[in-house]
Design an enzyme around this catalytic site. Structure first.
Site, PDB file in Angstrom:
ATOM      1  N   GLU A  54      63.873  11.315 -34.769  1.00 37.26           N
ATOM      2  CA  GLU A  54      63.928   9.876 -34.472  1.00 37.26           C
ATOM      3  C   GLU A  54      62.499   9.363 -34.445  1.00 37.26           C
ATOM      4  O   GLU A  54      61.671   9.894 -33.705  1.00 37.26           O
ATOM      5  CB  GLU A  54      64.467   9.630 -33.063  1.00 37.26           C
ATOM      6  CG  GLU A  54      65.908   9.857 -32.842  1.00 37.26           C
ATOM      7  CD  GLU A  54      66.245   9.605 -31.363  1.00 37.26           C
ATOM      8  OE1 GLU A  54      65.541   8.820 -30.693  1.00 37.26           O
ATOM      9  OE2 GLU A  54      67.206  10.206 -30.893  1.00 37.26           O
ATOM     10  N   ASP A  65      62.331   2.667 -21.958  1.00 36.48           N
ATOM     11  CA  ASP A  65      61.328   3.721 -22.080  1.00 36.48           C
ATOM     12  C   ASP A  65      60.624   3.982 -20.759  1.00 36.48           C
ATOM     13  O   ASP A  65      60.228   3.061 -20.062  1.00 36.48           O
ATOM     14  CB  ASP A  65      60.277   3.333 -23.132  1.00 36.48           C
ATOM     15  CG  ASP A  65      60.864   3.254 -24.532  1.00 36.48           C
ATOM     16  OD1 ASP A  65      61.878   3.930 -24.769  1.00 36.48           O
ATOM     17  OD2 ASP A  65      60.326   2.520 -25.372  1.00 36.48           O
TER      18      ASP A  65
END
Length: 268
Positions: A54, A65
């Site tokens: 990814e 995140d």
């Protein structure tokens, strides 16, 4: 209508399954610490046991995140990363390896470029498809059209909070695999992987998903082994980003090799 499309990520996961193991999926942000380093790190992952990669598009306001990935993406943006450079990263990895490469991105950068244009360029770079954390199937009609047109995988996310209706809709909309979030909240390495992960995977399989991969909170071979017992693929992000930060491309290759040791499903 989507059945004729050969999914690169499904093929990679199925190859791992044929070897009696889960697939290893490694994440790195594009352009960190540089575009070339992202390419070299992707190749290192592929050569050390990663089945899929990814590549994240750095985004200035990441909703899921954790601090390690945020710091990396902030640095990439500060160094002048441009969204179009993600295609260079994908092309660089796919030219040198046969690993499936997906791009993980918030939807805004795709919309800004144009969904069809982005999809065309991703396909030309050899990309397998997109993982879209903040796009829900109900709002993805343009992406359905473009992904079918260019033969790209559509990876949507499910979480412990997903209702049965939402699971069914997401499974139906996804191609390649379904991304199961194991811990509610932001990404990062955890001491132990959330027990909710196994339940999400079971529910997603029950909703008709052939392949379910687990991400968020995986950082060592023990975590990989734990998840590989019930999931089709194990996604590692934060630990790899920390490796490239602290030890460069070689450290990424070494960690990938270590993580892949946990992939084989041990007989009970």
């Amino acid at each position: 209508m989507t059945e004729q499309i050969t999914s690169k990520s499904a093929a990679a996961i199925d190859r791992a399954k044929a070897e009696g193991r889960a697939a290893l999926i490694g994440y790195l942000p594009a352009g960190y610490p540089s575009v070339q380093a992202s390419i070299d790190a992707g190749i290192a992952m592929a050569r050390n046991g990663a089945d899929l990669i990814e590549i994240g598009i750095p985004y200035s306001d990441p909703v899921m995140d954790g601090p390690v990935i945020q710091a990396a993406t902030t640095e990439a943006i500060a160094s002048g990363f441009r969204v179009a450079s993600v295609f260079d990263v994908v092309a660089g990895i796919t030219a040198a390896t046969d690993v499936a490469v997906l791009v993980m991105t918030y939807w805004n950068p795709v919309m800004r470029m144009g969904v069809d244009e982005f999809s065309r360029r991703l396909a030309e770079a050899g990309g397998a498809g997109l993982i879209t954390p903040d796009l829900i199937p109900d709002e993805a009609s343009e992406w359905f059209a473009a992904s079918d047109k260019y033969g790209l995988d559509r990876v949507f996310l499910v979480a412990p909070s997903s209702t049965p209706e939402r699971l069914a809709m997401t499974v139906k909309a996804s191609r390649g695999f379904v991304y199961a979030v194991s811990i509610m909240g932001v990404t990062g390495t955890r001491q132990s992987v959330s027990s909710s992960a196994e339940k999400v995977v079971a529910n997603t399989h029950a909703a008709g998903a052939e392949r379910v991969c687990v991400g968020l909170g995986v950082s060592n071979a023990d975590h990989v082994r734990e998840i590989a017992a019930y999931a089709d693929g194990v996604i590692v992000g934060t630990a790899l980003v920390a490796a490239i930060r602290d030890g460069g491309v070689d450290a990424v290759g070494q960690l990938t090799k270590n993580l892949s040791a946990g992939l084989t499903r041990e007989e009970a």
